[in-house]
Design an enzyme around this catalytic site. Structure first.
Site, mmCIF file in Angstrom:
data_model
loop_
_atom_site.group_PDB
_atom_site.id
_atom_site.type_symbol
_atom_site.label_atom_id
_atom_site.label_comp_id
_atom_site.label_asym_id
_atom_site.label_seq_id
_atom_site.Cartn_x
_atom_site.Cartn_y
_atom_site.Cartn_z
ATOM 1 N N ASP A 197 0.838 -1.199 0.000
ATOM 2 C CA ASP A 197 0.000 0.000 0.000
ATOM 3 C C ASP A 197 0.870 1.245 0.000
ATOM 4 O O ASP A 197 1.218 1.785 1.045
ATOM 5 C CB ASP A 197 -1.010 0.009 1.156
ATOM 6 C CG ASP A 197 -2.194 -0.911 0.891
ATOM 7 O OD1 ASP A 197 -2.248 -1.514 -0.199
ATOM 8 O OD2 ASP A 197 -3.063 -1.015 1.785
ATOM 9 N N TYR A 200 -1.999 5.197 -2.348
ATOM 10 C CA TYR A 200 -3.453 5.369 -2.194
ATOM 11 C C TYR A 200 -4.061 6.268 -3.273
ATOM 12 O O TYR A 200 -5.061 6.944 -3.036
ATOM 13 C CB TYR A 200 -3.808 5.876 -0.787
ATOM 14 C CG TYR A 200 -3.570 4.832 0.277
ATOM 15 C CD1 TYR A 200 -2.282 4.512 0.689
ATOM 16 C CD2 TYR A 200 -4.632 4.122 0.834
ATOM 17 C CE1 TYR A 200 -2.050 3.525 1.634
ATOM 18 C CE2 TYR A 200 -4.410 3.135 1.785
ATOM 19 C CZ TYR A 200 -3.122 2.847 2.180
ATOM 20 O OH TYR A 200 -2.886 1.868 3.104
ATOM 21 N N HIS A 329 -10.331 -5.597 8.548
ATOM 22 C CA HIS A 329 -9.748 -6.654 7.711
ATOM 23 C C HIS A 329 -9.651 -7.958 8.494
ATOM 24 O O HIS A 329 -8.727 -8.749 8.299
ATOM 25 C CB HIS A 329 -8.374 -6.229 7.189
ATOM 26 C CG HIS A 329 -8.405 -4.938 6.434
ATOM 27 N ND1 HIS A 329 -9.243 -4.749 5.369
ATOM 28 C CD2 HIS A 329 -7.719 -3.781 6.595
ATOM 29 C CE1 HIS A 329 -9.056 -3.508 4.904
ATOM 30 N NE2 HIS A 329 -8.152 -2.917 5.627
ATOM 31 N N HIS A 356 -1.659 -3.544 6.036
ATOM 32 C CA HIS A 356 -3.095 -3.609 5.754
ATOM 33 C C HIS A 356 -3.956 -3.047 6.879
ATOM 34 O O HIS A 356 -4.819 -2.207 6.627
ATOM 35 C CB HIS A 356 -3.490 -5.054 5.432
ATOM 36 C CG HIS A 356 -4.753 -5.188 4.651
ATOM 37 N ND1 HIS A 356 -5.149 -4.292 3.692
ATOM 38 C CD2 HIS A 356 -5.711 -6.152 4.678
ATOM 39 C CE1 HIS A 356 -6.312 -4.688 3.168
ATOM 40 N NE2 HIS A 356 -6.670 -5.810 3.750
ATOM 41 N N VAL A 357 -3.765 -3.495 8.096
ATOM 42 C CA VAL A 357 -4.501 -2.953 9.241
ATOM 43 C C VAL A 357 -3.706 -1.743 9.736
ATOM 44 O O VAL A 357 -2.517 -1.858 10.028
ATOM 45 C CB VAL A 357 -4.624 -4.005 10.356
ATOM 46 C CG1 VAL A 357 -5.340 -3.417 11.556
ATOM 47 C CG2 VAL A 357 -5.369 -5.228 9.819
ATOM 48 N N HIS A 358 -4.376 -0.582 9.809
ATOM 49 C CA HIS A 358 -3.660 0.667 10.063
ATOM 50 C C HIS A 358 -3.439 0.893 11.548
ATOM 51 O O HIS A 358 -3.999 1.800 12.166
ATOM 52 C CB HIS A 358 -4.410 1.829 9.415
ATOM 53 C CG HIS A 358 -4.596 1.620 7.945
ATOM 54 N ND1 HIS A 358 -5.621 2.147 7.224
ATOM 55 C CD2 HIS A 358 -3.863 0.895 7.063
ATOM 56 C CE1 HIS A 358 -5.519 1.776 5.957
ATOM 57 N NE2 HIS A 358 -4.463 1.003 5.845
HETATM 58 FE FE FE2 Z 1 -4.186 -2.623 2.574
#
Ligand code: FE2
Ligand code: NAG
Ligand code: NAG
Ligand code: NAG
Ligand code: NAG
Ligand code: NAG
Length: 468
Positions: A197, A200, A329, A356-358
């Site tokens: 990522d 964005y 997620h 993925h998990v912020h």
């Molecule tokens: Fe992601």
């Protein structure tokens, strides 16, 4: 029965029992009580200082480097020119004033909906000396720019090396803080392991690819000088049939090259490299990974090739985490875990980094591989052969923090906190590596979570960790 003192004794007993239960739940690990700002992260505007286009006709921009072979003797240099293709040549050498060597690369470009990219150059410098500082110049013929990098030491068992860990970076003011904290960390990372990522751009209408360009310029202050090892995340897919874009990963594959062929891979989404004392396997959460797929066959052949005498540290990168106790997620990584976890345990992977998990989370060493369709053994259990799973998706992108956690904290989760930050994995020798996570709100030297890693192959003792 009934006397006031025996009643209070009974009450005290009940209270103690319930406290005991509560304490047992807490033993699952630590959920940080750190209080951070709650405002949403916003992207830096297009006219921000970090997005400035370098001056001069056709000046190279968005410069980035990555490892270019299996062993760290090659570097891929990539950049974009906006006005015309210009030259894909790189001049380089070990003296700042006299660049003795030159190599020609290739230029490419792509369109995405109504966006047309600049001219994207990739050039691989080969047969470099280990552990050596090189200077390189690009933009030959028009405006030139010069940068430098240091090659890694020769691959070997006791070679110290420091990796930085960044994920889900994006291009907000928080992203800029994360990068600044990585740069100012007194522990100097030599290579970034990026867990997916990037920019964005796909959060904008028609995936406005101008945001790929701004991101490239934003991170150049780091990516031009040290390699970033790329993992693909969901924000790299850019699959948008509604606007006619049906080739997944189109912007990513044009802009970011990786040395996948060197490790026998057939696609730039899963591959491996050796660097210093580490063997690093990059996996693709968004490419097929089931049985008989190219990625599955590659990984099955890859694990037996890992030589812990040569590279004691076995590190895996992926985007979607397998052990994640946030309500974001949740269980998205589960199907890949089912496919590959037995190999991770068998081959004693030291650590798995995902994004993925912020938020931030670190697991105990656990595995969940005993289950078959009838035996009911479906719980994660402590396992000294299992990796530590670290979620480091806290780079600071526009989607904001993940702060909703499953309750109670599962036993396998050692530490979790919803703050932006980065981490470093500092390999000392074949038995010891020092890991630390830094949150953006702290001073540059503050380690909010830390742990001595003991190598799973050479030194598989129990470890202790500390958070603050
Ligand atoms: Fe992601
Ligand atoms: C692309 O299309 C969008 C709307 O569909 C428009 O706002 C934008 O200006 C266009 N960009 C270019 C480069 O034509
Ligand atoms: C980003 O961070 C750098 C380094 O700290 C700083 O010089 C720059 O002004 C920042 N830019 C923005 C838009 O926050
Ligand atoms: C593993 O690496 C060591 C050290 O480089 C080497 O001596 C050995 O031959 C390698 N083993 C295999 C099976 O390749
Ligand atoms: C947290 O996530 C759970 C599960 O998705 C949901 O039921 C709950 O409403 C969420 N809590 C908050 C405060 O958003
Ligand atoms: C490996 O590094 C650790 C931590 O710095 C140190 O305590 C240990 O003595 C080192 N081992 C060897 C063999 O040098």
């Amino acid at each position: 029965m009934g006397s006031p003192s025996s009643l209070s004794l009974v009450l005290l007993f009940v209270l103690l029992v319930s406290l005991g239960v509560a304490v047992q739940h807490c033993h699952g690990g630590e959920t940080s009580s750190f209080v951070r700002k709650v405002e949403k992260s916003i992207d830096m505007p297009l006219d921000s200082d970090v997005f400035r286009v370098p001056a001069g006709y056709n000046a190279p921009q968005q410069v980035h480097i990555t490892q270019g072979d299996l062993n760290g003797r090659a570097v891929i240099v990539s950049w974009v020119t906006q006005d015309e293709p210009g030259s894909s040549e790189v001049l380089y050498g070990t003296s700042e004033k006299k660049l003795k060597f030159s190599t020609k690369g290739k230029v490419t470009h792509y369109t995405y909906y109504n966006y047309t990219s600049g001219f994207i150059h990739h050039c691989t410098l080969r047969n470099l000396k280990h552990d050596t500082k090189y200077y390189y110049k690009i933009g030959i013929g028009y405006t030139t720019r010069q940068f430098s990098f240091t090659t890694p030491p020769k691959v070997g068992p006791d070679v110290p090396y420091t990796f930085g860990l960044i994920g889900d970076l994006g291009q907000t003011y928080d992203s800029n803080q994360t990068l600044t904290h990585y740069e100012k960390n007194p522990v100097k990372g030599q290579t970034v392991l990026f867990v997916g990522d990037l920019c964005y751009a796909d959060t904008y209408p028609n995936h406005n690819n101008v945001r790929w360009d701004t991101w490239g310029r934003f991170v150049e202050r780091c990516t031009a000088y040290q390699p970033w090892i790329w993992t693909t995340g969901n924000h790299e897919i850019d699959f948008a049939p509604e606007i006619g874009e049906t080739v997944p990963f189109k912007p990513f594959t044009h802009r970011y090259h990786v040395p996948y062929r060197a490790s026998g891979s057939t696609a730039p989404f899963w591959y491996s490299i050796k660097r210093a004392s580490a063997h690093i396997i990059v996996l693709a959460s968004y490419s097929a990974y089931g049985k008989y797929t190219p990625q599955y066959n590659w990984l099955e052949a890859e694990f037996p090739k890992v030589n812990r005498t040569e590279t004691p540290w076995l590190i895996v990168l992926m985007h979607s985490p397998w052990y994640n106790s946030y309500n974001y997620h949740y269980m998205e990584g589960e199907s890949m875990r089912v496919m590959y976890e037995p190999w991770f345990v068998k081959y004693k992977v030291d650590v798995v980094f995902a994004g993925h998990v912020h938020a931030y989370e670190r697991s105990e060493r656990v595995s969940n591989v005993a289950y078959n369709i009838v035996n009911g053994l479906c719980m994660p259990v402590p396992d000294p052969s299992a990796p530590v799973y670290i979620t480091i998706g806290d780079g600071g992108n526009i989607e904001g923090l993940a702060n909703n956690m499953t309750q109670p904290q599962p036993k396998y989760s050692a530490y979790r906190e919803a703050s932006f930050g980065h981490a470093t994995f500092d390999i000392k020798n074949k038995t010891h590596a020092y890991y630390a996570w830094h949150r953006n709100q702290d001073g540059y030297a503050v380690e909010a979570d830390k742990m001595w890693f003991f190598n799973r192959f050479w030194n598989a003792k129990d470890e202790q960790s500390h958070s603050s």
